[in-house]
Design an enzyme around this catalytic site. Structure first.
Site: not given
Ligand code: GLP
Length: 250
Positions: A67, A135
């Site tokens: 990414d 998360n």
């Protein structure tokens, strides 16, 4: 999914480096899928050390990164391209022409994502390294109502912006979006190696190992992959060890 416990961060870095190094040794022209974040830094240092000692040769290796932040050029010291250059590439004999990272400076999201999916189609990873967000995000695949398949532009969640603010002068400087490999890009790797360290990751590690496979916990999708190794330190495995010690190998 094999879960290997490490004593601490250093031990995690060495055990994970063993797996990456083995891949380079058995297949010198392999494709390494690489990750950023603070967790892989020790592993990268270990790979550099082994290269300096003559154990590893990266001259034929290619890489694909997960990414990149949107809006940052590769010269920006907060970009993942800069991170890779300074934490790994500058210390090994890799040919920069064989390294691939989404181009965060390309404002044409559809064009950049299509270009990167083509890179992944031509250069599938033999082993994909992953960190994990608090998360459960992998790459920048944030919790959502569905899994995003291909490379895509994602709006970062408040939790990720807060967690990553420590790398920026101020929170307002954290980019609001990123380009990330999707679930298909990650899952197309032949092997996956996830590293995790520290207490803050402990609750999510339990979710990943025994919770439902769902897009609200993106890393849970790894349970559908046939060859995943997690190397995590004691602190990151502390919650899972309480409920399911039988899932953890030494
Ligand atoms: C970022 C990266 C992820 C990484 C995560 C965790 O959001 N995009 O690939 O896994 O941070 O970072 P850390 O290892 O610093 O906890």
């Amino acid at each position: 999914m094999k879960i290997i416990s490490a004593k601490d961060y250093n031990d995690m870095s060495k055990k994970a480096a063993d797996l990456m190094a083995a891949q380079v040794i058995v297949k010198p022209n392999c494709v390494l899928g690489l990750a950023t974040g603070s967790t892989p830094i020790g592993l990268y240092k270990e790979l550099i050390r082994r290269y300096e000692e003559g154990e590893l040769d990266f001259s034929e290796v290619s890489t694909v990164n997960l990414d990149e932040y949107c809006g940052l050029t590769k010269e920006s010291d907060q970009s993942y391209a800069y991170f890779m250059e300074h934490n790994l590439f500058c210390g090994i004999n890799i040919d920069r022409a064989n390294t691939n990272i989404p181009n965060g400076a390309n404002p044409d999201a559809a064009g950049e994502c299509a270009r990167y999916d083509e890179v992944l189609r031509k250069t599938p990873a033999d082993i994909q390294l992953l960190g994990i967000g608090n998360n459960g995000h992998i790459g920048f695949n944030e919790p959502a109502d569905g899994f995003a398949v291909g490379t895509h532009q994602v709006m970062l969640t408040e939790s990720t912006i807060n967690a990553n603010a420590r790398f920026f002068a101020k929170k307002e400087d954290v980019p609001r979006s990123a380009y990330t490999m999707g679930v298909a890009g990650i899952m197309s790797a032949k092997k996956i190696l996830l590293v995790a360290s520290g207490e803050a990751k402990a609750p999510i590690m339990k979710e990943v190992a025994v919770g439902p496979v769902c897009p609200q916990v993106p890393a849970s999708v790894l349970r559908l992959h046939p060859d995943v190794t997690i190397v995590a330190d004691e602190a990151a495995l502390s919650v899972l060890r309480e409920s399911n010690p039988e899932l953890i190998s030494k």
